[in-house]
Design a protein around this motif. Structure first.
Motif, PDB file in Angstrom:
ATOM      1  N   LEU A  11     -26.395  -3.671 -41.440  1.00 52.44           N
ATOM      2  CA  LEU A  11     -25.293  -2.721 -41.252  1.00 52.44           C
ATOM      3  C   LEU A  11     -23.988  -3.418 -40.876  1.00 52.44           C
ATOM      4  CD1 LEU A  11     -26.938   0.348 -39.526  1.00 52.44           C
ATOM      5  CD2 LEU A  11     -25.545   0.396 -41.591  1.00 52.44           C
ATOM      6  N   ALA A  12     -24.075  -4.591 -40.292  1.00 49.91           N
ATOM      7  CA  ALA A  12     -22.857  -5.337 -39.947  1.00 49.91           C
ATOM      8  C   ALA A  12     -22.054  -5.641 -41.207  1.00 49.91           C
ATOM      9  CB  ALA A  12     -23.216  -6.627 -39.217  1.00 49.91           C
ATOM     10  N   ASP A  13     -22.758  -5.839 -42.327  1.00 53.81           N
ATOM     11  CA  ASP A  13     -22.090  -6.112 -43.605  1.00 53.81           C
ATOM     12  C   ASP A  13     -21.621  -4.838 -44.296  1.00 53.81           C
ATOM     13  OD1 ASP A  13     -22.502  -8.859 -43.338  1.00 53.81           O
ATOM     14  OD2 ASP A  13     -24.456  -8.756 -44.346  1.00 53.81           O
ATOM     15  N   ASP A  14     -22.322  -3.748 -44.095  1.00 51.79           N
ATOM     16  CA  ASP A  14     -21.985  -2.485 -44.761  1.00 51.79           C
ATOM     17  C   ASP A  14     -22.265  -1.320 -43.807  1.00 51.79           C
ATOM     18  OD1 ASP A  14     -21.388  -0.466 -46.514  1.00 51.79           O
ATOM     19  OD2 ASP A  14     -22.965  -0.949 -47.964  1.00 51.79           O
ATOM     20  N   PRO A  15     -21.339  -1.068 -42.856  1.00 56.44           N
ATOM     21  CA  PRO A  15     -21.602  -0.077 -41.800  1.00 56.44           C
ATOM     22  C   PRO A  15     -21.723   1.368 -42.271  1.00 56.44           C
ATOM     23  CG  PRO A  15     -19.379  -0.972 -41.624  1.00 56.44           C
ATOM     24  CD  PRO A  15     -20.069  -1.739 -42.700  1.00 56.44           C
ATOM     25  N   ASN A  16     -21.376   1.666 -43.506  1.00 57.72           N
ATOM     26  CA  ASN A  16     -21.456   3.046 -43.999  1.00 57.72           C
ATOM     27  C   ASN A  16     -22.611   3.275 -44.960  1.00 57.72           C
ATOM     28  OD1 ASN A  16     -19.141   4.015 -42.580  1.00 57.72           O
ATOM     29  ND2 ASN A  16     -17.886   2.874 -44.024  1.00 57.72           N
ATOM     30  N   ASP A  17     -23.505   2.314 -45.080  1.00 62.55           N
ATOM     31  CA  ASP A  17     -24.636   2.440 -45.988  1.00 62.55           C
ATOM     32  C   ASP A  17     -25.582   3.528 -45.470  1.00 62.55           C
ATOM     33  OD1 ASP A  17     -27.509   1.854 -46.819  1.00 62.55           O
ATOM     34  OD2 ASP A  17     -26.410   0.465 -48.130  1.00 62.55           O
ATOM     35  N   ALA A  18     -25.673   4.629 -46.211  1.00 64.12           N
ATOM     36  CA  ALA A  18     -26.462   5.784 -45.765  1.00 64.12           C
ATOM     37  C   ALA A  18     -27.930   5.429 -45.578  1.00 64.12           C
ATOM     38  CB  ALA A  18     -26.314   6.937 -46.748  1.00 64.12           C
ATOM     39  N   PHE A  19     -28.484   4.657 -46.481  1.00 61.60           N
ATOM     40  CA  PHE A  19     -29.901   4.306 -46.388  1.00 61.60           C
ATOM     41  C   PHE A  19     -30.164   3.500 -45.121  1.00 61.60           C
ATOM     42  CE2 PHE A  19     -33.549   1.537 -47.365  1.00 61.60           C
ATOM     43  CZ  PHE A  19     -34.494   2.507 -47.618  1.00 61.60           C
ATOM     44  N   LEU A  20     -29.290   2.544 -44.823  1.00 63.06           N
ATOM     45  CA  LEU A  20     -29.468   1.723 -43.620  1.00 63.06           C
ATOM     46  C   LEU A  20     -29.245   2.533 -42.345  1.00 63.06           C
ATOM     47  CD1 LEU A  20     -27.713  -1.593 -44.731  1.00 63.06           C
ATOM     48  CD2 LEU A  20     -30.179  -1.180 -44.494  1.00 63.06           C
ATOM     49  N   LEU A  21     -28.230   3.394 -42.338  1.00 60.71           N
ATOM     50  CA  LEU A  21     -27.988   4.244 -41.165  1.00 60.71           C
ATOM     51  C   LEU A  21     -29.188   5.154 -40.901  1.00 60.71           C
ATOM     52  CD1 LEU A  21     -24.247   5.302 -41.567  1.00 60.71           C
ATOM     53  CD2 LEU A  21     -25.238   4.027 -39.655  1.00 60.71           C
ATOM     54  N   TYR A  22     -29.732   5.697 -41.979  1.00 58.59           N
ATOM     55  CA  TYR A  22     -30.896   6.568 -41.849  1.00 58.59           C
ATOM     56  C   TYR A  22     -32.078   5.772 -41.305  1.00 58.59           C
ATOM     57  CZ  TYR A  22     -34.404  10.062 -43.148  1.00 58.59           C
ATOM     58  OH  TYR A  22     -35.414  10.987 -43.133  1.00 58.59           O
ATOM     59  N   GLY A  23     -32.286   4.574 -41.833  1.00 58.10           N
ATOM     60  CA  GLY A  23     -33.368   3.721 -41.357  1.00 58.10           C
ATOM     61  C   GLY A  23     -33.213   3.376 -39.887  1.00 58.10           C
ATOM     62  N   LEU A  24     -31.972   3.100 -39.473  1.00 54.18           N
ATOM     63  CA  LEU A  24     -31.709   2.790 -38.073  1.00 54.18           C
ATOM     64  C   LEU A  24     -31.979   4.008 -37.190  1.00 54.18           C
ATOM     65  CD1 LEU A  24     -30.780   0.737 -35.977  1.00 54.18           C
ATOM     66  CD2 LEU A  24     -28.416   1.433 -36.464  1.00 54.18           C
ATOM     67  N   ALA A  25     -31.543   5.167 -37.632  1.00 57.72           N
ATOM     68  CA  ALA A  25     -31.807   6.394 -36.871  1.00 57.72           C
ATOM     69  C   ALA A  25     -33.303   6.607 -36.704  1.00 57.72           C
ATOM     70  CB  ALA A  25     -31.168   7.590 -37.571  1.00 57.72           C
ATOM     71  N   GLU A  31     -38.598   4.674 -31.331  1.00 58.12           N
ATOM     72  CA  GLU A  31     -38.537   4.046 -30.012  1.00 58.12           C
ATOM     73  C   GLU A  31     -38.316   5.068 -28.892  1.00 58.12           C
ATOM     74  OE1 GLU A  31     -35.385   1.178 -30.293  1.00 58.12           O
ATOM     75  OE2 GLU A  31     -36.432  -0.010 -31.804  1.00 58.12           O
ATOM     76  N   GLY A  32     -38.077   6.323 -29.271  1.00 61.16           N
ATOM     77  CA  GLY A  32     -37.813   7.350 -28.264  1.00 61.16           C
ATOM     78  C   GLY A  32     -36.375   7.350 -27.782  1.00 61.16           C
ATOM     79  N   ALA A  33     -35.505   6.629 -28.484  1.00 57.18           N
ATOM     80  CA  ALA A  33     -34.079   6.556 -28.140  1.00 57.18           C
ATOM     81  C   ALA A  33     -33.345   7.667 -28.905  1.00 57.18           C
ATOM     82  CB  ALA A  33     -33.521   5.177 -28.483  1.00 57.18           C
ATOM     83  N   TYR A  34     -33.583   8.908 -28.457  1.00 60.50           N
ATOM     84  CA  TYR A  34     -33.108  10.071 -29.202  1.00 60.50           C
ATOM     85  C   TYR A  34     -31.587  10.167 -29.296  1.00 60.50           C
ATOM     86  CZ  TYR A  34     -37.937  11.696 -29.063  1.00 60.50           C
ATOM     87  OH  TYR A  34     -39.304  11.807 -29.212  1.00 60.50           O
ATOM     88  N   GLU A  35     -30.882   9.836 -28.249  1.00 63.25           N
ATOM     89  CA  GLU A  35     -29.423   9.944 -28.313  1.00 63.25           C
ATOM     90  C   GLU A  35     -28.844   8.949 -29.319  1.00 63.25           C
ATOM     91  OE1 GLU A  35     -27.725  12.502 -27.102  1.00 63.25           O
ATOM     92  OE2 GLU A  35     -29.681  13.163 -26.408  1.00 63.25           O
ATOM     93  N   GLU A  36     -29.398   7.732 -29.343  1.00 60.62           N
ATOM     94  CA  GLU A  36     -28.948   6.737 -30.314  1.00 60.62           C
ATOM     95  C   GLU A  36     -29.265   7.196 -31.733  1.00 60.62           C
ATOM     96  OE1 GLU A  36     -30.591   6.108 -27.532  1.00 60.62           O
ATOM     97  OE2 GLU A  36     -29.439   4.596 -26.439  1.00 60.62           O
ATOM     98  N   ALA A  37     -30.454   7.771 -31.920  1.00 53.54           N
ATOM     99  CA  ALA A  37     -30.824   8.297 -33.237  1.00 53.54           C
ATOM    100  C   ALA A  37     -29.880   9.424 -33.628  1.00 53.54           C
ATOM    101  CB  ALA A  37     -32.269   8.791 -33.218  1.00 53.54           C
ATOM    102  N   LEU A  38     -29.615  10.322 -32.698  1.00 52.81           N
ATOM    103  CA  LEU A  38     -28.740  11.455 -32.977  1.00 52.81           C
ATOM    104  C   LEU A  38     -27.334  10.989 -33.353  1.00 52.81           C
ATOM    105  CD1 LEU A  38     -29.144  14.493 -33.048  1.00 52.81           C
ATOM    106  CD2 LEU A  38     -28.378  14.590 -30.688  1.00 52.81           C
ATOM    107  N   ASP A  39     -26.852   9.942 -32.694  1.00 53.37           N
ATOM    108  CA  ASP A  39     -25.539   9.394 -33.046  1.00 53.37           C
ATOM    109  C   ASP A  39     -25.509   8.939 -34.498  1.00 53.37           C
ATOM    110  OD1 ASP A  39     -24.539   9.848 -30.504  1.00 53.37           O
ATOM    111  OD2 ASP A  39     -24.815   7.769 -29.842  1.00 53.37           O
ATOM    112  N   ARG A  40     -26.591   8.305 -34.971  1.00 53.89           N
ATOM    113  CA  ARG A  40     -26.645   7.845 -36.369  1.00 53.89           C
ATOM    114  C   ARG A  40     -26.760   9.027 -37.321  1.00 53.89           C
ATOM    115  NH1 ARG A  40     -26.615   4.804 -32.541  1.00 53.89           N
ATOM    116  NH2 ARG A  40     -26.068   2.622 -32.767  1.00 53.89           N
ATOM    117  N   PHE A  41     -27.547  10.039 -36.943  1.00 49.22           N
ATOM    118  CA  PHE A  41     -27.649  11.228 -37.787  1.00 49.22           C
ATOM    119  C   PHE A  41     -26.279  11.904 -37.913  1.00 49.22           C
ATOM    120  CE2 PHE A  41     -32.326  11.473 -36.467  1.00 49.22           C
ATOM    121  CZ  PHE A  41     -32.782  10.942 -37.657  1.00 49.22           C
TER     122      PHE A  41
END
Length: 106
Positions: A11-25, A31-41
């Protein structure tokens, strides 16, 4: 390097890549990090066009976290967007989950 770290590096190379953002979320969700996931969603649904699976996964995650009212909001918005994009399958899946949560607030 963890899967999350690998995705973050990409994502550092392409911060708007939908597939990568979705994967990160999804990794944050695992991991149970719901707020971080919600931020990506949230980033995904602000894209043009909004990334429809993000609505469903956010709604599902919030329902699992006993945040049913928020889940309902995400699902209703997701159904509208899925219909705008002609994605009847996604709209149907979100409708089914919404029905299990009940239409009204608690």
């Amino acid at each position: 390097m963890s899967r999350r770290e690998q995705i973050e590096a990409l994502l550092a190379d392409d911060p708007n890549d939908a597939f990568l953002l979705y994967g990160l979320a999804m990794e944050y969700r695992k991991e149970g990090a719901y707020e971080e996931a919600l931020d990506r969603f949230k980033l995904l649904v602000k894209q043009t066009p909004p990334y429809v699976p993000a609505f469903f996964m956010a709604g599902q995650m919030l329902a699992e976290a006993d945040r049913a009212n928020e889940a309902r909001t995400w699902l209703r918005e997701g159904i509208e967007e899925a219909n705008r994009q002609g994605d009847a399958h996604a709209a149907s899946e979100m409708s089914e989950l919404l029905m299990t949560l009940g239409q009204l607030g608690e």
